[in-house]
Write an enzyme that holds these catalytic residues in place. Structure first.
Site, mmCIF file in Angstrom:
data_model
loop_
_atom_site.group_PDB
_atom_site.id
_atom_site.type_symbol
_atom_site.label_atom_id
_atom_site.label_comp_id
_atom_site.label_asym_id
_atom_site.label_seq_id
_atom_site.Cartn_x
_atom_site.Cartn_y
_atom_site.Cartn_z
ATOM 1 N N CYS A 115 0.686 -1.134 -0.110
ATOM 2 C CA CYS A 115 0.198 -0.021 0.071
ATOM 3 C C CYS A 115 0.944 1.318 0.016
ATOM 4 C CB CYS A 115 -0.960 0.165 1.267
ATOM 5 S SG CYS A 115 -2.358 -1.516 0.842
ATOM 6 N N LYS A 129 2.378 4.124 1.300
ATOM 7 C CA LYS A 129 3.729 4.514 1.939
ATOM 8 C C LYS A 129 4.380 3.436 2.088
ATOM 9 C CE LYS A 129 1.332 8.250 1.704
ATOM 10 N NZ LYS A 129 0.274 7.436 1.468
ATOM 11 N N GLU A 146 -4.012 13.519 3.253
ATOM 12 C CA GLU A 146 -4.790 13.477 2.147
ATOM 13 C C GLU A 146 -6.130 13.887 2.134
ATOM 14 O OE1 GLU A 146 -2.797 9.546 -0.160
ATOM 15 O OE2 GLU A 146 -4.633 9.322 0.710
ATOM 16 N N SER A 192 -5.375 11.832 -2.287
ATOM 17 C CA SER A 192 -5.390 10.375 -2.686
ATOM 18 C C SER A 192 -5.328 10.110 -4.261
ATOM 19 C CB SER A 192 -6.942 9.819 -1.975
ATOM 20 O OG SER A 192 -7.153 8.259 -2.543
#
Length: 556
Positions: A119, A121, A443, A469
């Site tokens: 995912c 990061k 985000e 996002s």
């Protein structure tokens, strides 16, 4: 072997004893020790199945004569962290992930590593560590989630976020939203669409640090298990040939990845992560280079959220290799001599590649847009730059001037949007949300999805020193630098000021005289930190601008 430091000789008898305490045999101890770094956990849909991939990687390592040694690191689910205090820790987790992998690899001198993220990061954090440690290594991600089906249409996580706005706009009932909630995310994998996780997993492949198929093979596919086994075998070949990540991740390799970024219409978060990864390889990628590459590379894939095609369809069309093959037909082409973790050059990898569905991967002369998916804007509002996913902006919003509606937090803006206080033509400004001011550059998926859900996607722009996002679409401009917390011009905007956006010309201007801005600056005071203790507070003190990838300072 690097691992000889913990297993060879008289003085390493205690070390061997500790390994034997876990059941390792002398035969296993004497083989190359391969670290398998993973982020398996039970809170992220993209990671819940990584234990199965780790077992597949282990099998591949063993088949090729190595001894796999698995260890874990953290991960944050951006979807679950969205729109509350948890989002302040998402981007900041990237540095912890990189540091934790480095610590494990240096404290326990593995001969090579396979990294298993998925995912937002976690993938860039592991890539940063891979280049920092610089021992033979391969990345294999968990793969994308399949799209859901709701009343005959493909849906995904962002469909649910947008559904909240639709309920508020009375174009969807709450009961329908509850039904959508059940259908949108059908199983494990990184959220379906060219969002940040899938963008970075595709770019890992384009850089050459992951095997072909890494970015697009579905999480639930047997092909994903096979890919993990191949990654385990591939790392043993890299070890034998002493091919290291920095041999692969050259300036030319990063330029290839940026070209793929533009062709696919990837998340704007790549503009944070790609320079941060390059920095670990001592490769400088100035922000302006994204515009240079974008001007040469057409946008040839229309993927969710800006388009209709899914990650599964991209995979069926030939995936990232087919996209790269099509880019050979541009005037600039690609750097074909770049080395990859296959042990071969990109030229060799692409020899037999072909596009299998020209509706999904268009020919370059039939591109959706003549320029790439991302643009960097400059002007008196963003002297150091701001970033927009131009491929997901409606034509009527590419050039727009409107009054500023100013908010000092995401929550304030979200409330105003859902309460119907934002009108056609407005430019929503959300500030004090940068790397330092957020902290953590949160985000803005909730307000951007609410704008779309409320039917304002072709009528309203949003500007922030935070970020978006990968699921965001519309005239949403982020990473405004310098950020408000550092006294950037975004801090000086007053309610009603006119803001001019011209994406084709790469400009972002505040229509206020310089003398007036100087008067406002004289009165401006830096805000008090929002978090004053713990990791987020330390991060805020050490982080650099979004224009430099929001990496941490090299010196203090």
């Amino acid at each position: 072997m690097r691992s000889d430091a913990l297993r060879k000789g008289l003085e390493r008898a205690p070390h061997r004893s500790l390994l034997k305490a876990m059941g390792y045999t002398d035969e296993e101890i004497n083989r190359p020790l391969i670290g398998i770094c993973h982020a398996h956990n039970e809170i992220i849909p993209g990671h819940v199945h990584l234990d199965k991939l780790v077992e597949a990687v282990k099998a591949g390592v063993r088949m090729a004569g190595g001894t796999p040694v698995a260890f874990g690191t953290i991960g944050v689910c951006d979807g679950l962290a969205m729109n509350h205090a948890g989002m302040k820790y998402s981007l900041a987790s990237r540095e912890v992930i990189a540091d934790s992998v480095e610590i494990m690899a240096m404290a326990h001198p593995f001969d090579a590593m396979v990294l298993v993220p998925n995912c937002d990061k976690v993938t860039p954090g592991m890539l940063m560590a891979m280049l920092r440690v610089n021992i033979p290594a391969v990345m294999v991600s968990g793969g994308p989630m399949l799209t859901g089906r709701f009343r005959g249409k493909d849906v995904h996580l962002v469909s649910v976020f947008e559904g909240v706005g639709r309920v508020k706009a009375d174009t969807m009932s709450y009961e329908e939203l509850c039904e959508l909630e059940e259908k949108a995310c059908p199983g494990c994998g990184s959220c379906a669409g060219m969002f940040t996780a899938n963008s970075m997993n595709c770019l890992a492949e384009a850089i050459g640090l992951a095997l072909p198929g890494n970015g697009t093979i579905p999480a639930v596919s047997g092909a994903r298990i096979r890919l993990a086994k191949k990654a385990g075998m591939a790392v043993m070949h890299l070890l034998q040939e002493n091919i290291r990540p920095r041999d692969i991740a050259t300036r030319e390799a990063f330029e290839n990845a940026m070209a793929v970024d533009m062709a696919l219409g990837c998340s704007t978060n790549t503009v944070l992560h790609v320079p941060a990864i390059a920095k670990e390889a001592d490769v400088e990628l100035p922000l302006a280079l994204f515009n240079e590459v974008s001007g040469k590379v057409p946008h040839i894939c229309s993927l969710i959220p800006g388009g209709s095609h899914s990650m599964q369809q991209l995979d069926e069309a030939g995936g990232v290799p087919a996209v790269m093959g099509e880019l050979l037909n541009t005037d600039e082409g690609l750097n074909l001599d770049a080395l990859t973790v296959t042990g071969k050059t990109l030229r060799e990898n692409l020899e037999e590649v072909k596009v299998l569905d020209a509706d999904v991967i268009r020919p370059v002369d039939e591109a959706y847009h003549e320029v790439g998916g991302i643009a960097v804007l400059y002007g008196n509002l963003a002297p150091e730059g701001a970033v927009v996913k131009q491929s997901a902006v409606a034509d009527e919003m590419l050039i727009h001037t409107g009054p500023a509606r100013v908010f000092n937090s995401e929550a304030e803006a979200q409330s105003a949007i859902l309460d119907g206080k934002i009108k056609s033509g407005d430019v929503v400004v959300i500030r004090y949300c940068g790397p330092k001011g957020g902290p953590g550059m949160p985000e803005m998926l909730s307000p951007t999805a609410a704008i779309i859900g409320m039917g304002l996607g072709k009528k309203v722009a949003l500007i922030t020193d935070g970020r978006f996002s990968g699921g965001t679409q519309g005239a949403c401009i982020g990473h405004v630098s310098p950020e408000a917390a550092d006294g950037g011009p975004i801090a000086l905007i007053n309610e009603g000021d006119k803001i001019s956006i011209d994406i084709p010309r790469h400009t972002l201007e505040l229509k206020v005289a310089s003398a007036e801005l100087e008067k406002r600056r004289e009165k401006w005071q830096p805000p008090a930190p929002r978090i004053t203790s713990g990791y987020a507070a330390r991060y805020a003190r050490l982080v650099t601008s979004g224009s430099t990838g929001a990496v941490l300072k090299d010196s203090f």
